[in-house]
Design an enzyme around this catalytic site. Structure first.
Site, mmCIF file in Angstrom:
data_model
loop_
_atom_site.group_PDB
_atom_site.id
_atom_site.type_symbol
_atom_site.label_atom_id
_atom_site.label_comp_id
_atom_site.label_asym_id
_atom_site.label_seq_id
_atom_site.Cartn_x
_atom_site.Cartn_y
_atom_site.Cartn_z
ATOM 1 N N ASP A 37 0.802 -1.255 -0.034
ATOM 2 C CA ASP A 37 -0.054 0.036 -0.076
ATOM 3 C C ASP A 37 0.886 1.291 -0.017
ATOM 4 O OD1 ASP A 37 -2.599 1.034 0.341
ATOM 5 O OD2 ASP A 37 -1.944 1.714 2.413
ATOM 6 N N GLU A 47 1.502 -0.747 -5.123
ATOM 7 C CA GLU A 47 0.613 0.190 -5.583
ATOM 8 C C GLU A 47 1.268 1.387 -5.168
ATOM 9 O OE1 GLU A 47 -3.066 3.021 -3.923
ATOM 10 O OE2 GLU A 47 -1.568 2.537 -2.698
#
Ligand code: NOJ
Length: 504
Positions: free
Chosen positions: A198, A257
């Site tokens: 993330d 990401e």
């Protein structure tokens, strides 16, 4: 190109909305366990689970209070192990989300930092500016709106690029580096096949935390290098992580990401000694337009070729409007999916897109939970509309999502017709299209060669495949019968907003 992940299809499970095993209205690991057979039948290679860790759920679990456990609403560590074993038995690999840019404010480290100013170095605490330090330390803005700084009662400020309850970690502190290496090992030892990282572009901030000098910084994300995103220092972290992944058997992977300003900057995350894949948000953001898609596909393939990494493709995820709604209708969504699944590299599918689910635009404000909605005071509706629990059974309470008929977000009644049990019986359903496409996808490969085509048409071939996508408003004459098409090709024509595959 024999590694499992280079051409894999990876299915994103948004755990809270996938399947509820215990009947409390929140999806969980037992519910997922029971539906693994569905995913194996669909034909995906791997699943990616969004965060299931203990969390106050201020940001859908991307606010982690304990990186080595399971939140009781999602089950237990034993449930996780059972799910992982079952997935492996069915031939599915399992990737989990890791959230290293920030913790929850409930994490013991942040709680300690609040109590004790001498224990603040693991986060980014600073004095304010202006008289008595009443103004934030710099002009950085939260991705969720407003300033990226919040003041604590003793007068200091701390940085949070997302919600105030998601304080950013200080990756220059050795404790952080050591902790995340240990967290990676904790899950690798349990047997996970990899991680989705993330905010992979966010962990290192520019020295001195300089001003951006612009308001509305959210509009610069992914277009400019900002002092808090895509700093060169992040790559050092991934070089260490790669060594850890490579020290385990069975090709464990990590997907970033990462928001970078250009495809070539994005490619740096997937250099041979760093991560394996990075999401291709340019493809997701592209409008339904042949020239734009052609350019995005070319640029993505070229950038990834520079570092010999596979390209990735994604049309929907838990942060974006579902592609059926974003592209305008189901026909386009089905055609876009056949385009995506024909491209070389890995493809990411978001739960429910195989049912052709639309974005839910009618959620009442009182049920919305996304901090984006709250922080923008309702100006932005936020991401709840793509997170509505899945419909499994047409004629069951909560469309079969939950044994007791509960659902943490209400499902539209029209979703009965889209329920998985209905679509399984129907050979022209979107679920059948995905299943067939995933089966056929194993029969072709190789690189992409463009064919000459008319305006508003994308046409290319790979070894064993020819793919045509009609993005225009008139039908195209076909010279053979497609193996698979997103719409009926009556009269030997590919209608507008449709795609066809020819396997040989
Ligand atoms: C990206 C995640 O996909 C999103 O859901 C989350 O809000 C932010 N990162 C912050 O962790």
């Amino acid at each position: 190109m024999n590694s499992w992940w280079q051409n894999a299809v990876i299915y994103e499970v948004y755990v809270r909305s996938f399947a509820d095993g215990d009947g409390d209205g929140d999806g969980d690991l037992c519910g997922l366990y029971d539906r693994l057979g569905y995913l194996a039948n669909l034909g995906v290679d791997a699943i990616w689970l969004t965060p299931f860790y203990p969390s106050p759920m201020v940001d859908g679990g991307y606010d982690v209070a304990d990186y080595r456990n399971v939140d009781p609403r999602f089950g237990t560590l034993a449930d996780f192990d059972a799910m992982l074993d079952r997935a492996h038995e069915l031939g599915l690999r399992v990737i989990i989300d890791i959230v290293p840019n920030h913790t929850s404010a409930s994490h013991p480290w942040f709680q300690e930092a609040l109590r004790n100013p001498a224990a603040r170095d693991r986060y980014l605490f600073r004095s304010g500016t202006g008289q008595d330090g009443v103004a934030p330390p710099n002009d950085w803005e939260s991705v969720f709106g407003g300033s990226a700084w919040t003041r604590v009662p003793d007068g200091q400020w701390y940085l949070h690029l997302f919600d105030p309850l998601q304080p950013d970690l200080n990756w220059r502190h050795p404790d952080i580096v050591v902790e995340f290496e240990s967290v990676l090992r904790f899950w690798l030892d349990r047997g996970v096949d990899g991680f989705r990282v993330d905010v992979a572009h966010g962990m290192v901030k520019a020295d001195g935390l300089p001003d951006v000098g612009h308001a509305r910084q959210i509009q610069l994300l992914g277009k400019n290098v900002l002092p808090y995103f895509d700093q060169d220092g992040v790559h050092e972290i991934y070089r260490t992580w790669r060594k850890i992944l490579d020290s385990y058997p069975g090709e464990r992977i990590a997907v970033a990401e990462a928001w970078a300003s250009t495809p070539s900057r994005l490619a740096r995350y997937v250099a041979a000694d760093e991560l394996h894949q990075a999401f291709n948000f340019d493809f997701l953001d592209a409008p339904w337009d042949a020239d734009t898609l052609h350019t995005v596909i070319e640029d993505s393939l070229d950038a990834m070729a520079l570092v010999d990494a596979p390209a990735t493709w994604v049309l929907s995820n838990h942060d974006k409007s579902r592609h059926r709604t974003r592209l305008g209708n189901l026909r386009r969504a089905r055609a876009a999916t056949l385009l995506m699944l024909a491209l070389p590299g890995a493809a990411y599918i978001y739960q429910g897109e195989e049912l052709g689910l639309p974005e839910v635009l009618t959620l009442p404000d009182v049920v919305r939970q996304d901090p984006v909605f709250r922080r923008s005071r309702g100006a932005e509706k936020g991401r709840d509309g793509c997170r509505v629990p899945l419909p499994w059974i047409a004629n069951a309470p909560a469309h079969g999502f939950s044994a007791r008929g509960r659902s943490w977000l209400p499902q539209p009644s029209e979703w009965a017709a889209l329920a998985a049990d209905q679509q399984m019986l129907n050979p022209t359903s979107t679920l059948s299209l995905y299943t067939e496409a995933l089966r056929l996808r194993r029969m072709f490969g190789g690189s992409l060669r463009w064919d000459l085509s008319e305006t508003d048409v994308l046409a290319f071939r790979r070894d064993g495949l020819r793919c045509i996508v009609n993005l225009g408003s008139t039908a195209i004459r076909l010279f053979e019968t497609p193996t698979l098409a997103s719409e009926a090709c009556t009269g030997g024509e590919l209608p507008p907003d449709a795609a066809a595959w020819f396997l040989r």
